[in-house]
Design a protein around this motif. Sequence first.
Motif, PDB file in Angstrom:
ATOM      1  N   LYS A  49       0.832  -1.208   0.000  1.00 33.34           N
ATOM      2  CA  LYS A  49       0.000   0.000   0.000  1.00 33.34           C
ATOM      3  C   LYS A  49       0.868   1.261   0.000  1.00 33.34           C
ATOM      4  O   LYS A  49       0.555   2.255  -0.669  1.00 33.34           O
TER       5      LYS A  49
ATOM      6  N   GLU B 202      -5.108  13.389   1.813  1.00 37.59           N
ATOM      7  CA  GLU B 202      -5.346  12.247   0.935  1.00 37.59           C
ATOM      8  C   GLU B 202      -4.713  10.976   1.495  1.00 37.59           C
ATOM      9  O   GLU B 202      -5.358   9.926   1.591  1.00 37.59           O
ATOM     10  N   CYS B 203      -3.445  11.052   1.893  1.00 37.42           N
ATOM     11  CA  CYS B 203      -2.760   9.871   2.423  1.00 37.42           C
ATOM     12  C   CYS B 203      -3.309   9.476   3.784  1.00 37.42           C
ATOM     13  O   CYS B 203      -3.360   8.287   4.121  1.00 37.42           O
TER      14      CYS B 203
ATOM     15  N   VAL C 248      -6.328   7.365   3.057  1.00 34.80           N
ATOM     16  CA  VAL C 248      -5.989   6.052   2.517  1.00 34.80           C
ATOM     17  C   VAL C 248      -5.598   5.078   3.631  1.00 34.80           C
ATOM     18  O   VAL C 248      -5.899   3.887   3.558  1.00 34.80           O
TER      19      VAL C 248
END
Length: 408
Positions: free
Chosen positions: A49, A325-326, A329
């Motif tokens: 990932k 964003e990260c 995730v």
Amino acid sequence: MKKRMAVICMLMLSVTTILGGCGSKDDGSDGGKTKIRFATWDVAEDVDKQQDLVDKFNEEHDDIEVTLEAYGSEFDTKISAGMGSGDTPDVMYMWNYPAYYDGLEPLDDYISEEGEEYKSNFYDTLWDYNTMDGSIYGIPVGFTTHCLFYNKDIFAEAGVEEPTADWTWDDLQAAAKTISEKTDAKGFSFQMKPDPYDFEMHLWSNGTAYCSEDGTMDGNINSDASKEVFQMFQDMEEEGYAIATEGDGTDEFRAGNSAMYVYGSWSINTLNEDGLNYGVTTIPAFADAGQDSVSILSSSGLSMSKDSKNKDAAWEFIKYWTNEECNKVRIGTELPVLNSVVESEGIMDQVEYAPFYTMLEQSQGHTPASFIIEDWSEVSENLSLSFEQIFNPSSMQDVDEVLDNAAK
């Protein structure tokens, strides 16, 4: 004079062109693309990932190329060796700042340039765990506090009301006794040999700590308030309604052998996969302490090597890795560290996650002994032995005596 300077500049430009310009410097760049190394301690699927996120960064940047280096269980060894030889990765995961901060770049100026809004989007308590000697050495990536997990089915079987956020340890002990009497499960479980780093949170909750601000242990770890904490856990075990486990308590909880235990958010995915009917709430408070309960933080940050030749590029990647964003995730493998993500993803509406943030807010202002005591690794080993002397069912040594010896 101006013409002479112009001629000199032209000659310098020609020489630079012949030698290949900046591409000839040993600065990690190649044909105008700056190369940086990023070290992680993760393994298996987590690394896959992370590689996807690194690939996305590389696709979006024509001027920077990041290489992911997965060290796994050898992380500390390789980071230490790299710092000793001057070959440290430009960017790396970090948690043990007391051991490594001399080899890290202070990030205060970088953070200041981003503006107050950037820093304030992170939960304040997290900065405390990424700071040494007044300087910030890591940008928060993920964290967990500890909370009380409880088995709803066992509570229902025993006819005991489920734990709430206003519970004290007196409430927990009363419930644990009833559960042990009316079911096949023990009411509570805890580690027989708890990690000293983690266990200090119970002392904080009772208004004490392992040591003073200057690192003095005598009068702190063996204070009356500290002894009260250890005695309470030993009494629960000795009276038979709590068990001291070899592991962290998750296995006993999953098997239905224990109705309650205190742990981090790491077990949530496993418990959900099991389909276990469980709940999560804040750690009970000590009735006489006059304060909310406190939790230790297990926190990870992203740091920059002070020897990096490409610090601007490294900072660009650090900002990316810690952005919204990260953060989104990685939900499911770690708790988000940004206020904006917690709000946008409705984390506080998820009953299994919200208590960890309540504990985060309650736990600001406490400095772990590992950040204060210089020879913490040795002290930690000695404390582990002391804890085992107190909680091992084959010994159950006198709390006062053991803690007085630990303070020496």
